[in-house]
Enzyme design. Structure first.
Site, PDB file in Angstrom:
ATOM      1  N   ILE A  45      51.100  61.924  97.834  1.00 55.81           N
ATOM      2  CA  ILE A  45      49.853  61.638  98.032  1.00 55.81           C
ATOM      3  C   ILE A  45      48.752  63.442  97.760  1.00 55.81           C
ATOM      4  CG2 ILE A  45      47.429  61.119  98.825  1.00 55.81           C
ATOM      5  CD1 ILE A  45      49.235  58.532  99.907  1.00 55.81           C
ATOM      6  N   LEU A  64      41.327  55.862  99.027  1.00 60.36           N
ATOM      7  CA  LEU A  64      42.465  55.126  99.079  1.00 60.36           C
ATOM      8  C   LEU A  64      43.336  55.949  98.692  1.00 60.36           C
ATOM      9  CD1 LEU A  64      42.612  51.793  98.928  1.00 60.36           C
ATOM     10  CD2 LEU A  64      42.715  52.640  96.547  1.00 60.36           C
ATOM     11  N   PRO A  65      44.491  56.264  99.612  1.00 62.91           N
ATOM     12  CA  PRO A  65      45.070  57.513  99.794  1.00 62.91           C
ATOM     13  C   PRO A  65      45.938  56.903  98.675  1.00 62.91           C
ATOM     14  CG  PRO A  65      44.600  57.906 101.795  1.00 62.91           C
ATOM     15  CD  PRO A  65      44.050  56.773 101.109  1.00 62.91           C
ATOM     16  N   HIS A  66      47.051  57.113  97.629  1.00 62.96           N
ATOM     17  CA  HIS A  66      48.239  55.639  96.998  1.00 62.96           C
ATOM     18  C   HIS A  66      49.183  57.822  96.141  1.00 62.96           C
ATOM     19  CE1 HIS A  66      44.405  55.914  94.299  1.00 62.96           C
ATOM     20  NE2 HIS A  66      45.995  55.999  93.222  1.00 62.96           N
ATOM     21  N   ALA A  67      50.099  56.930  95.451  1.00 60.66           N
ATOM     22  CA  ALA A  67      50.643  58.069  94.674  1.00 60.66           C
ATOM     23  C   ALA A  67      51.936  56.748  93.308  1.00 60.66           C
ATOM     24  CB  ALA A  67      51.365  58.806  95.361  1.00 60.66           C
TER      25      ALA A  67
END
Length: 146
Positions: A45, A64-67
């Protein structure tokens, strides 16, 4: 649905963060602690934001932290975090960020219903008022479950 991916254990309120990276790490930590993601997922992230800019800041004060799932997503989940003091991510339209919704998706489709539910919540002023005043994750879960 959103209520299937969030739990009280994934909600952290009034986090102290020194900068955006610290905020992301602290907001996503419950997902690591609960076995939803590997630490590598959180690292990706951070790497993504450093490489592509603050694309995870979606709207005013919201990130919206995401990976990618292959970065270490073990289960689909959404963590909710509020910051005691908002931080700058470098998104001039939507900074400073005060609310982080950390997303872990096992694949590219399973979480889409939950994201649709989140989008509705992002338009709900009462939801953000609740996030600002409550110190009880149960209150947030009760609101989401309504």
């Amino acid at each position: 649905m959103l209520k299937d991916l969030v739990s009280e254990k994934l909600i952290k309120l009034q986090i102290e963060a020194s900068d955006w990276e610290d905020a992301v790490r602290k907001a996503a930590q419950p997902l690591v602690d609960e076995g939803k993601v590997k630490t590598s997922y959180v690292d990706d992230i951070i790497k993504g934001v450093k490489e592509m800019g603050p694309y995870i800041v979606l709207t005013k004060h919201v990130a919206l932290p995401h990976a990618r799932p292959e970065s270490g997503a073990l289960e689909s989940a959404i963590g909710i975090a509020t910051l005691k003091t908002p931080v700058e991510f470098g998104n001039e339209d939507n900074d400073p960020v005060k609310y982080l919704f950390s997303l872990s998706a096992k694949d590219s489709s399973e979480h889409l219903g939950a994201l649709a539910d989140l989008a509705v919540l992002f338009e709900d002023k009462a939801f953000f008022e609740l996030l600002d005043r409550t110190t009880d994750p149960k209150e947030i879960m009760d609101y989401i479950n309504k």
